[in-house]
Design a protein around this motif. Structure first.
Motif, PDB file in Angstrom:
ATOM      1  N   LEU A  32      89.966 -55.448 -17.287  1.00 12.81           N
ATOM      2  CA  LEU A  32      91.348 -55.895 -17.466  1.00 12.81           C
ATOM      3  C   LEU A  32      91.718 -56.945 -16.429  1.00 12.81           C
ATOM      4  CD1 LEU A  32      94.139 -55.611 -18.833  1.00 12.81           C
ATOM      5  CD2 LEU A  32      94.622 -53.744 -17.232  1.00 12.81           C
ATOM      6  N   THR A  77      97.884 -53.078 -26.438  1.00  7.89           N
ATOM      7  CA  THR A  77      96.557 -53.510 -26.854  1.00  7.89           C
ATOM      8  C   THR A  77      95.506 -52.990 -25.874  1.00  7.89           C
ATOM      9  OG1 THR A  77      97.466 -55.550 -27.765  1.00  7.89           O
ATOM     10  CG2 THR A  77      95.118 -55.542 -27.259  1.00  7.89           C
ATOM     11  N   ASN A 122      92.367 -53.688 -23.976  1.00  5.72           N
ATOM     12  CA  ASN A 122      91.632 -54.878 -23.556  1.00  5.72           C
ATOM     13  C   ASN A 122      90.176 -54.852 -24.004  1.00  5.72           C
ATOM     14  OD1 ASN A 122      91.108 -57.301 -21.815  1.00  5.72           O
ATOM     15  ND2 ASN A 122      89.850 -55.795 -20.735  1.00  5.72           N
ATOM     16  N   SER A 123      89.585 -53.667 -24.107  1.00  3.49           N
ATOM     17  CA  SER A 123      88.150 -53.562 -24.396  1.00  3.49           C
ATOM     18  C   SER A 123      87.777 -53.999 -25.807  1.00  3.49           C
ATOM     19  CB  SER A 123      87.693 -52.110 -24.217  1.00  3.49           C
ATOM     20  OG  SER A 123      88.046 -51.591 -22.959  1.00  3.49           O
ATOM     21  N   ILE A 174      99.345 -54.939 -23.026  1.00  2.00           N
ATOM     22  CA  ILE A 174      97.915 -54.776 -22.807  1.00  2.00           C
ATOM     23  C   ILE A 174      97.660 -53.715 -21.741  1.00  2.00           C
ATOM     24  CG2 ILE A 174      97.777 -56.619 -21.071  1.00  2.00           C
ATOM     25  CD1 ILE A 174      95.050 -57.397 -22.392  1.00  2.00           C
ATOM     26  N   ALA A 191      90.351 -60.192 -17.479  1.00  2.00           N
ATOM     27  CA  ALA A 191      90.852 -60.659 -18.774  1.00  2.00           C
ATOM     28  C   ALA A 191      92.221 -61.318 -18.653  1.00  2.00           C
ATOM     29  CB  ALA A 191      90.921 -59.501 -19.762  1.00  2.00           C
ATOM     30  N   LEU A 192      93.095 -60.786 -17.817  1.00  2.00           N
ATOM     31  CA  LEU A 192      94.470 -61.283 -17.766  1.00  2.00           C
ATOM     32  C   LEU A 192      94.548 -62.780 -17.435  1.00  2.00           C
ATOM     33  CD1 LEU A 192      96.095 -58.148 -16.144  1.00  2.00           C
ATOM     34  CD2 LEU A 192      96.733 -59.125 -18.365  1.00  2.00           C
ATOM     35  N   PRO A 199      88.802 -61.698 -24.446  1.00  2.00           N
ATOM     36  CA  PRO A 199      90.111 -62.181 -23.998  1.00  2.00           C
ATOM     37  C   PRO A 199      90.538 -63.496 -24.631  1.00  2.00           C
ATOM     38  CG  PRO A 199      88.852 -61.371 -22.128  1.00  2.00           C
ATOM     39  CD  PRO A 199      87.917 -61.377 -23.299  1.00  2.00           C
TER      40      PRO A 199
END
Length: 256
Positions: free
Chosen positions: A132, A77, A79-80, A106, A135-136, A84
């Motif tokens: 990223l 995937t 991330n952008s 991701i 987001a995680l 999230p």
């Protein structure tokens, strides 16, 4: 931690009608694949640039209903493309539809045409990696707040080989690391990942090592296992989705 040897196939969702993709998915499950991946792009990456192509996550929802045994996910995937929290909810939903068979792959993203035509800011490798990184943990925080929660701790796969950032994020957040590296590069980057794990206080054995493969498994499989890889991913593209390589790697797995 010892991980079993597993075989995956990436069914690239390009140059095919959906019926052909569905047929390949079912053939892959019947052939003994452990995981079936697609990818998260909006246009073909090879062949005719404006050829047929389908979106990743709506497809994964269908795959969750159309299969009963294999794990499913995106390799990987971008991330952008999704907030999230939204991505976390999508993943939780597919997790439930599949009965707990989703892998959340991701990465930071790289295919500029996707960004340009769909209106996302392409930025730089540094800004995409920074996105990223933030987001995680947000994804995992959202999973903890959803009702109902995921059926299991959804495995997170991070794809990429950047030694300073991507492998650090992998050590901090991932259950699986995916690489396209050759044998020597895999050994080197796996050692870098081990050091990042030491730095963050994590057992490196917790992270399954995944690698893209092609060719005869009898020529490379055992050397890759010795280098730490246990998840081996072949790829197939539409419209024909030739799964002969998948069958070869499954046979090698079963004969070990």
């Amino acid at each position: 931690m010892t991980h079993p040897v597993r075989i995956a196939v990436q069914l690239q969702p390009q140059h095919a009608d959906y019926g052909q993709i569905r047929d390949a998915l079912l053939r892959a499950e019947d052939a003994g694949a452990d995981v079936v991946f697609n990818w998260d792009h909006f246009f073909p990456l090879t062949g005719e640039p404006d050829g047929q192509h389908f979106e990743c996550w709506t497809m994964l929802g269908a795959w969750a209903e159309q299969t009963s045994r294999v794990e499913i996910g995106a390799l990987v995937t971008c991330n952008s493309y999704r907030n999230p929290e939204l991505l976390a909810d999508m993943a939780r939903t597919v997790d439930h539809i599949s009965g707990g068979r989703l892998v959340l792959g991701i990465g930071a993203g790289w295919f500029e045409r996707d960004y340009d035509e769909y209106g996302y800011e392409f930025g730089t490798p540094g800004t995409r990696l920074a996105d990223l990184a933030q987001a995680l943990p947000r994804i995992k925080e959202r999973w903890a707040r959803l009702n109902p929660p995921p059926t299991r701790d959804i495995p997170v796969l991070v794809g990429g080989g950047g030694e300073r950032k991507t492998l650090r994020y992998t050590a901090e957040h991932a259950d699986i690391w995916h690489s396209f590296a050759d044998l020597e590069t895999l050994r080197h980057k796996s050692a870098v990942l081990d050091q990042h794990c030491a730095d963050v206080g994590r057992d490196p054995g917790e992270i399954e090592r995944s690698v893209a493969v092609r060719g005869d498994p009898s020529e490379s499989g055992e050397a890759l296992v010795a280098a730490g890889a246990t998840l081996f991913t072949v790829s197939a593209s539409g419209p024909d989705y030739d799964l002969s390589s998948l069958r070869d790697w499954v046979a090698w797995r079963d004969a070990r």
